[in-house]
Design an enzyme around this catalytic site. Structure first.
Site, PDB file in Angstrom:
ATOM      1  N   HIS A   1      -6.351  -1.778  15.219  1.00 33.44           N
ATOM      2  CA  HIS A   1      -6.541  -1.037  13.971  1.00 33.44           C
ATOM      3  C   HIS A   1      -6.411  -1.965  12.753  1.00 33.44           C
ATOM      4  O   HIS A   1      -7.293  -1.997  11.890  1.00 33.44           O
ATOM      5  CB  HIS A   1      -5.510   0.097  13.903  1.00 33.44           C
ATOM      6  CG  HIS A   1      -5.601   0.947  12.685  1.00 33.44           C
ATOM      7  ND1 HIS A   1      -6.277   2.147  12.661  1.00 33.44           N
ATOM      8  CD2 HIS A   1      -5.115   0.759  11.429  1.00 33.44           C
ATOM      9  CE1 HIS A   1      -6.196   2.665  11.446  1.00 33.44           C
ATOM     10  NE2 HIS A   1      -5.487   1.848  10.681  1.00 33.44           N
ATOM     11  N   GLU A   2      -5.308  -2.707  12.694  1.00 31.98           N
ATOM     12  CA  GLU A   2      -5.095  -3.553  11.510  1.00 31.98           C
ATOM     13  C   GLU A   2      -6.154  -4.655  11.446  1.00 31.98           C
ATOM     14  O   GLU A   2      -6.636  -5.009  10.371  1.00 31.98           O
ATOM     15  CB  GLU A   2      -3.689  -4.158  11.488  1.00 31.98           C
ATOM     16  CG  GLU A   2      -2.538  -3.154  11.610  1.00 31.98           C
ATOM     17  CD  GLU A   2      -2.626  -1.940  10.707  1.00 31.98           C
ATOM     18  OE1 GLU A   2      -3.228  -2.028   9.623  1.00 31.98           O
ATOM     19  OE2 GLU A   2      -2.105  -0.867  11.106  1.00 31.98           O
TER      20      GLU A   2
ATOM     21  N   MET B   1       0.655  -2.898   8.617  1.00 34.45           N
ATOM     22  CA  MET B   1      -0.096  -2.984   7.368  1.00 34.45           C
ATOM     23  C   MET B   1      -1.084  -4.140   7.421  1.00 34.45           C
ATOM     24  O   MET B   1      -0.740  -5.260   7.782  1.00 34.45           O
ATOM     25  CB  MET B   1       0.903  -3.159   6.207  1.00 34.45           C
ATOM     26  CG  MET B   1       0.254  -3.279   4.849  1.00 34.45           C
ATOM     27  SD  MET B   1      -0.680  -1.787   4.402  1.00 34.45           S
ATOM     28  CE  MET B   1      -1.997  -2.533   3.436  1.00 34.45           C
ATOM     29  N   GLU B   2      -2.307  -3.833   6.995  1.00 33.83           N
ATOM     30  CA  GLU B   2      -3.445  -4.748   7.164  1.00 33.83           C
ATOM     31  C   GLU B   2      -3.591  -5.808   6.073  1.00 33.83           C
ATOM     32  O   GLU B   2      -4.714  -6.272   5.833  1.00 33.83           O
ATOM     33  CB  GLU B   2      -4.727  -3.913   7.230  1.00 33.83           C
ATOM     34  CG  GLU B   2      -5.153  -3.221   5.905  1.00 33.83           C
ATOM     35  CD  GLU B   2      -4.714  -1.778   5.770  1.00 33.83           C
ATOM     36  OE1 GLU B   2      -3.703  -1.386   6.386  1.00 33.83           O
ATOM     37  OE2 GLU B   2      -5.371  -1.022   5.034  1.00 33.83           O
ATOM     38  N   ASN B   3      -2.518  -6.208   5.394  1.00 33.62           N
ATOM     39  CA  ASN B   3      -2.620  -7.230   4.335  1.00 33.62           C
ATOM     40  C   ASN B   3      -3.554  -8.352   4.758  1.00 33.62           C
ATOM     41  O   ASN B   3      -3.458  -8.852   5.870  1.00 33.62           O
ATOM     42  CB  ASN B   3      -1.252  -7.838   4.052  1.00 33.62           C
ATOM     43  CG  ASN B   3      -0.154  -6.813   3.999  1.00 33.62           C
ATOM     44  OD1 ASN B   3      -0.207  -5.915   3.190  1.00 33.62           O
ATOM     45  ND2 ASN B   3       0.818  -6.914   4.899  1.00 33.62           N
TER      46      ASN B   3
ATOM     47  N   GLU C   1       0.849  -1.194   0.000  1.00 31.03           N
ATOM     48  CA  GLU C   1       0.000   0.000   0.000  1.00 31.03           C
ATOM     49  C   GLU C   1       0.882   1.241   0.000  1.00 31.03           C
ATOM     50  O   GLU C   1       1.830   1.299   0.777  1.00 31.03           O
ATOM     51  CB  GLU C   1      -0.900   0.035   1.239  1.00 31.03           C
ATOM     52  CG  GLU C   1      -1.869   1.209   1.140  1.00 31.03           C
ATOM     53  CD  GLU C   1      -2.806   1.345   2.342  1.00 31.03           C
ATOM     54  OE1 GLU C   1      -2.764   0.509   3.246  1.00 31.03           O
ATOM     55  OE2 GLU C   1      -3.542   2.324   2.357  1.00 31.03           O
TER      56      GLU C   1
ATOM     57  N   GLY D   1       3.645   2.187  10.720  1.00 34.94           N
ATOM     58  CA  GLY D   1       3.320   1.391  11.908  1.00 34.94           C
ATOM     59  C   GLY D   1       3.064  -0.075  11.603  1.00 34.94           C
ATOM     60  O   GLY D   1       3.687  -0.963  12.179  1.00 34.94           O
TER      61      GLY D   1
HETATM   62  N1  B3K Z   1      -2.805   1.127   5.634  1.00 37.14           N
HETATM   63  C1  B3K Z   1      -1.479   1.207   6.180  1.00 37.14           C
HETATM   64  C2  B3K Z   1      -0.754   2.431   5.778  1.00 37.14           C
HETATM   65  C3  B3K Z   1       0.057   2.335   4.547  1.00 37.14           C
HETATM   66  C4  B3K Z   1       0.888   3.589   4.391  1.00 37.14           C
HETATM   67  C5  B3K Z   1       1.661   3.638   3.151  1.00 37.14           C
HETATM   68  N2  B3K Z   1       2.458   4.830   3.065  1.00 37.14           N
HETATM   69  C6  B3K Z   1      -1.482   1.108   7.658  1.00 37.14           C
HETATM   70  C7  B3K Z   1      -2.746   1.458   8.327  1.00 37.14           C
HETATM   71  O1  B3K Z   1      -3.222   2.554   8.285  1.00 37.14           O
HETATM   72  O2  B3K Z   1      -3.330   0.581   8.892  1.00 37.14           O
HETATM   73 ZN    ZN Z   2      -5.155   2.003   8.754  1.00 38.91          ZN
END
Ligand code: B3K
Ligand code: ZN
Length: 886
Positions: free
Chosen positions: A301-302, A267-269, A125, A265
């Site tokens: 959050h994730e 990433m929600e893969n 992302e 922080g």
């Molecule tokens: N969605 C990701 C953030 C990605 C940032 C890329 N520069 C983490 C989060 O907000 O959960």
């Molecule tokens: Zn997020």
């Protein structure tokens, strides 16, 4: 600097071609990884142009071959440039197979596939997938993925990707493979893979409907003992989302991987969250109470993204707040339920009123749903995330919990599996509640912080009380004039004894039963008239920080002190004390600048004493009340910021309070000494925060005993919160104890990078005169590594953003230091470099001499030939005149 083109929301067009399924095969090798992608594609019936040209994104890829429907394409049939692969004359539906080579070892930008601590990991992302393979890398192209990973078994025993493991086994020459299948359609930004030597903490979770899910937290073997809190937080988050939103985990397996080199922080893969190890690893010896809480909130959050982000995703990146704002709102609510609601609210509001308001007032100001951007990575901002969360929260406030939940249910019912817009979200909320949010939508479209001025009038004869609100919003880049916002203002009225009065508005037949109510301010100027008001009240306004606005009321100091002592709304009780402190501090700043002798009235001391001695108040809350507004926040309250006067005024007031409240601080400190170092429950955390806040005041007294106490605590405490609190005090004292403890801390923790980050930050934030030299020399220290984003933030970020006194030194050295680092870092990691640029962009807030020096550094950066798009955009906007378009 070359000027980069901006992308505009209004130019959005559906993708010409869709991808139904993706088959990926990786032959993982740090130096050269072979990626074979097989895409089942077809024309998008919704695309407008009927052309047969296929455009795929791709960056830093060595293309080896292309096959269309199993036929090798020769170079006449396609074109490749730095960012695209274009194929002419493709049919309605076809299979495209590409082979590319990529170089993870050389990837220092930490986007796409890279190595962290010898392990493969990914960050896709927003636009990292195009660094892995050619693809329509945009969130509205959703596909199912099957992924085969091949690697040397000895070096990379663990091979992970999204979804379920469907096959694995050995291959020739010491290699092995794993095959993963993700049954859920997803956009490319949610793709992930991990390969390496990792250990795993495993547990399971049974969902409300009785399905068992395997939970795994992966980290390097020596840190496995620090994963329990992350696992516990994950299970809490899963339960909470079921209970609060009726949302269940849809996977059989949920994996979290801790990586040391990570740009943000976490990433929600889908099914395979990759985290900055800072937000996974914790033990009470190595992590502070704040770290524990941050882990809970980021894990939450994730996890919450699985529904708000993954199942329902964004149509395009202008809609980023659709997932981020809503998910931050959800994680804040989760944290509030796991700890204490008022404390959570105070910490959320601190971020909005501090750095988010500053963003709104600066050159990068943009709406929650931006209208244009040059580099999307620059828009993962406090506005999109935290102000976006406030926008979701205001909808919640206006609709109430039940209707909000109805809106969420409808949103999922309508849009599960789709890529949608903030408009779709708002419409679901409207349709489910019957409440008109048309004016409210301006919160997504207009940038800047609204200001609300209050006038109050009491008619003793008629027993009527009027509150008149006038709203305005300053111009922001590209938006000179604003329409009035729909602002929910929660208010209460306090009688002379501090009790909440009943609230009945003109035209209502009886009073509301609740002690506060929400007024909807929709016009530029609007009066609310309360009837049957028996005495002149003190109004408590914007309770719980019900809207992200600046509320201006002409309270007398006595009224603020009264609210600080009585308001039933704990947030406002805290806030009244803060407002009083701001006033006193700004008066002190003036006195200092005018060379007048300093004196402070005792209202603040009295209010703090009452707070500390009040047995009904929570300890964590008391500790919050003891923290004076920070230097950056104070600077934002001045027409022309004066970092030096602010620093000295704040220090003077702290010393003054220490002397005034010595006895109370000492008693409170003693009463709270017993705090079990192993425990991180809310009560123990509260005790620790209160005793350490008291100690930090006591250390300002001219009494050696307190410095000794700090040195002992730094040396002997078995809890990182306590150790760091003591070191955080010592770092400002030029004393042998400081040198000894800082050296001892390093010896003890040098093999724990996350602890070393704390060691770097506490030196970078010192007010001692030698700090700039120390920071320069730490750049050369064996513990520092400029390629690691956490180290950069811990040292350079902490100095430039967390030490305004030294960063803004009159000789301009802080500015040159930052510009040098930005240029250095930009050459290998533009995203991290761009984030560092913010403090220079604030140049308009300072005196002419500082302005000129800050601007000169921005110009020096701008002059760099090969500047990244990331840094280029911020520097260009920072230098542009404020009227120019965003
Ligand atoms: N969605 C990701 C953030 C990605 C940032 C890329 N520069 C983490 C989060 O907000 O959960
Ligand atoms: Zn997020």
């Amino acid at each position: 600097m070359k000027k980069n083109k901006a992308l505009r929301l209004e130019d959005y067009r559906p993708a010409s071609y869709l991808v139904d399924s993706v088959d990926l095969r990786f032959e993982l090798d740090p130096a050269a990884t072979l990626v074979r992608a097989t895409l089942a594609m077809r024309r998008n019936p919704e695309a407008d142009a009927k052309e047969d040209q296929l455009i795929l994104n791709g960056k830093h890829l060595d293309l080896r071959s292309i096959r269309l429907d199993e036929r090798e394409l020769d170079t006449d049939h396609f074109q490749v440039d730095d960012e695209h692969l274009v194929i002419e004359g493709v049919p309605q539906a076809f299979t495209l197979e590409t082979e590319v080579i990529i170089h993870p070892e050389k990837n220092t930008a930490l986007e796409g596939l890279y190595l962290s601590g010898g392990n493969f990991c990914t960050q896709c992302e927003p636009e990292g997938f195009r660094r892995i393979t050619y693809f329509p890398d945009r969130p509205d192209v959703m596909a199912t993925y099957r992924v085969t990973l091949v690697a040397q078994r000895e070096q990379f025993p663990v091979l992970l990707s999204n979804g379920n493991l469907v096959a694995h086994g050995d291959l020739d020459a010491g290699r092995h493979f794993a095959e993963w299948e993700d049954p859920f359609r997803k956009p490319s930004y949610l793709f992930a893979l991990v390969g390496g030597k990792l250990s795993c903490l495993e547990d399971s979770y049974t969902t409300a409907s009785g399905r068992s899910i395997t939970l795994q937290v992966y980290a390097d073997a020596r840190h496995l003992g620090q994963c329990a809190h992350a696992m516990k937080s994950l299970k809490q988050a899963m339960r909470w989302d079921e209970q609060r939103f009726g949302l269940e985990c849809d996977l059989n397996q949920y994996m979290i991987v801790a990586a040391d080199d990570f740009n943000m922080g976490a990433m929600e893969n889908k099914g395979l969250n990759i985290f900055n190890s800072k937000y996974v690893l914790a033990a009470s010896e190595t992590a502070t109470d704040a770290d524990f809480q941050n882990i809970t909130s980021v894990i939450g959050h994730e996890y919450f993204h699985n529904w708000t982000g993954n199942r329902v995703t964004c149509r395009d990146w202008f809609q980023l707040s659709l997932k981020e704002g809503l998910t931050v709102f959800r994680d804040q609510e989760f944290s509030a339920d796991m700890t204490a609601r008022p404390i959570q609210r105070i910490s959320d509001a601190r971020i909005i009123r501090g750095p988010q308001f500053a963003e709104d007032a600066g050159p990068m100001a943009h709406p929650v749903r931006p209208r244009s951007y040059v580099e999307i990575n620059n828009f993962y901002t406090l506005t999109v995330y935290n102000k976006g969360a406030e926008v979701s929260r205001m909808i919640h406030t206006l609709l109430g919990e039940k209707a909000f939940r109805g809106g969420m249910d409808l949103y999922f019912q309508r849009h599960d599996g789709q890529a949608v817009t903030t408009e779709d979200f708002v419409r679901a909320m409207e349709d489910a509640s019957g409440i008109d949010l048309s004016q409210f939508r301006l919160w997504y479209e207009q940038a800047g912080t609204p200001e609300v001025q209050v006038e109050r009038h009491y008619d003793a004869e008629q027993k009527r009380y009027c509150l008149t609100f006038t709203q305005s919003c300053p111009p922001t880049p590209g938006q000179p004039r604003k329409e009035p916002f729909h602002i929910p203002i929660a208010v209460g009225l306090l009688d002379r004894k501090g009790r909440s009065m009943h609230l009945q508005l003109e035209g209502e037949s009886r009073a509301k039963e609740t002690r506060d109510r929400v007024l909807s301010l929709t016009r530029t100027r609007q009066t609310f008239e309360f009837v049957d008001v028996k005495q002149e009240p003190v109004p408590s306004l914007l309770r719980g920080f019900s809207a992200p606005v600046k509320m201006k009321c002409d309270y007398a100091d006595e009224e603020l002190a009264f609210l600080a002592g009585h308001d039933e709304d704990e947030f406002n009780r805290w806030d009244a004390g803060q407002q009083l402190a701001v006033r006193i501090l700004l008066r002190l700043v003036d006195d200092l600048r005018e060379g007048r002798p300093l004196h402070a009235d005792n209202r603040l001391s009295d209010a703090l004493r009452d707070t500390l001695e009040n047995p009904h108040l929570d300890r964590a809350f008391k500790a919050q009340c003891l923290i004076l507004p920070d230097e950056n926040y104070l600077a934002d309250q001045m027409d022309v910021a004066d970092p030096s006067a602010i620093h000295h005024a704040r220090q003077w007031l702290r010393e003054h309070l220490a002397a005034d409240l010595r006895k109370t601080f000492l008693n409170t400190w003693q009463d709270n000494l017993e705090a079990d170092p192993k425990q991180v429950d809310a009560a123990t955390v509260g005790r620790r925060s209160l005793k350490n806040a008291c100690l930090s005041y006591l250390s300002l007294l001219d009494e050696e005993i307190f410095i000794e106490l700090c040195a002992n605590q730094a040396q002997l405490a078995h809890n990182m919160t306590d150790v760091l609190a003591a070191l955080g005090i010592l770092t400002h004292r030029d004393s042998p104890q400081r040198e000894e403890q800082i050296a001892a801390f390093y010896r003890q923790w040098k093999s724990e990078p996350l602890v070393i980050d704390k060691w770097l930050s506490l030196q970078a934030q010192s007010s001692l005169p030698q700090t700039p030299e120390i920071v320069e020399s730490l750049l050369q220290h064996e513990a520092f590594n400029i390629k690691n984003p956490n180290r950069v933030r811990a040292l350079i970020g902490a100095f430039c953003q967390g030490n305004p006194y030294h960063f803004h030194a009159e000789d301009g050295r802080g500015y040159a230091f930052l510009a040098d680092r930005i240029l250095e870092i930009d050459s290998f990691n533009p995203q991290v470099a761009a984030r560092l640029t913010t403090p220079l962009g604030r140049w308009r807030r300072y005196d002419p001499k500082r302005q000129q020096m800050m601007k000169a550094q921005l110009e020096r950066i701008a002059a760099r030939e090969d500047l990244s798009r990331d840094v280029g955009e911020i520097v260009e906007k920072s230098l542009a005149s404020s009227e120019s378009d965003s």
